[in-house]
Design an enzyme around this catalytic site. Structure first.
Site, PDB file in Angstrom:
ATOM      1  N   TYR A 134     -16.230 -45.253  48.907  1.00  0.00           N
ATOM      2  CA  TYR A 134     -15.699 -44.166  49.170  1.00  0.00           C
ATOM      3  C   TYR A 134     -15.821 -43.794  50.690  1.00  0.00           C
ATOM      4  CZ  TYR A 134     -14.894 -38.998  50.153  1.00  0.00           C
ATOM      5  OH  TYR A 134     -14.412 -37.746  50.476  1.00  0.00           O
ATOM      6  N   SER A 189     -12.593 -37.208  55.686  1.00  0.00           N
ATOM      7  CA  SER A 189     -13.810 -36.895  55.465  1.00  0.00           C
ATOM      8  C   SER A 189     -14.799 -37.289  56.533  1.00  0.00           C
ATOM      9  CB  SER A 189     -14.604 -37.508  54.010  1.00  0.00           C
ATOM     10  OG  SER A 189     -15.884 -37.471  54.075  1.00  0.00           O
TER      11      SER A 189
END
Length: 266
Positions: free
Chosen positions: A154, A141
């Site tokens: 995360y 990401s």
């Protein structure tokens, strides 16, 4: 003679993983699909076999569990399947201030986002290097490039995936095996629902990428042997800016983007 190329994809039943599954099927790769829901996997397998004429093997496993990626590898071995392409896509997050979030869920997320990637990459990469053939796509990401207040664990897991992939890719640079890192930004998947993050400003008010476009970017980059693919011009610009701005400022900007939209109304 049936086609013997096989791709294994985790998180195959939704979002970017689902779109990648379609692309590999179109390219006539046989598939090993890994997700938690057996019924969902079986329906996908039936549809893919019918539409693309490829072989589809399904493995229902909960990758939150530490033993599950080892079991996935063993099942593939037991079936006598050699994996030509590994796609590590399954991942989840949790939204909220770190002092208030559930640590047990965060440990599950670390296992899914980090542990499963490490185990599956190690197991299948050894075989690929021995054959001197193979490709791995690790879905990270743009969050892995910057601190992420209100989604701290995360972002940290994706920073691990990014650093890990770049390091191992360097180790195997003299082989015909490659690792490609795919870094999407905010994408229109059920990730934010699972993370209870739908009310975050950057999610609710910002634009979301089409998972099919993100998958296409990743697939093409993988096939071209690229080291890293940042999907989307806006995300490329965001990552570039984050590398010249102090981390404290990046963190503050991310915090503002991820604040709940109803914060001022409470």
């Amino acid at each position: 003679m049936s086609n013997q190329k096989y791709t294994l994809i985790t998180g195959a039943t939704s979002g970017i993983g689902l779109e990648l599954t379609k692309l590999f099927a179109q390219d006539k790769y046989n598939l090993v699909l890994v997700a938690r829901g057996q019924d969902e996997l079986e329906k996908m397998a039936t549809d893919l076999k019918s539409q693309y004429g490829v072989e589809v093997t399904t493995i229902a496993k909960d990758l939150f569990k530490r033993e599950s990626p080892f079991e996935v590898y063993q099942e593939v071995k037991d079936k006598g399947i050699a994996i030509n392409v590994l796609v590590n896509d399954a991942g989840q997050g949790q939204y909220g201030a770190f002092t208030e979030t559930d640590v047990n869920r965060e440990l599950d997320i670390i296992q899914l986002n980090v542990g499963a990637y490490v185990v599956l990459t190690k197991c299948f990469l050894k075989e690929m290097v021995a054959r001197n053939e193979g490709k791995i796509l690790n879905v990270s990401s743009i969050g892995g490039e910057m601190p992420g207040p209100l989604q701290s664990v995360y972002h940290a897991t994706k920073a691990f995936v990014t650093s890990f992939s770049e390091a191992v890719n360097n180790e195997i640079k003299d082989t015909q095996v490659s690792i490609t890192l795919l870094e999407p930004g905010v994408t229109n998947t059920d990730f934010f629902h699972k993370a209870s993050q739908e009310e975050a400003k950057g999610v609710k008010e910002g634009s979301k990428a089409d998972p099919a476009e993100v998958a296409k970017d990743g697939f093409e980059g993988l096939m071209a042997g690229k080291d890293k693919v940042i999907s989307g011009f806006k995300n490329k610009a965001m990552v570039a800016a984050s590398q010249v701005v102090p981390d404290s400022m990046v963190a503050e900007n991310m915090h503002k983007m991820m604040e709940p939209t109803n914060k001022n109304e409470e």
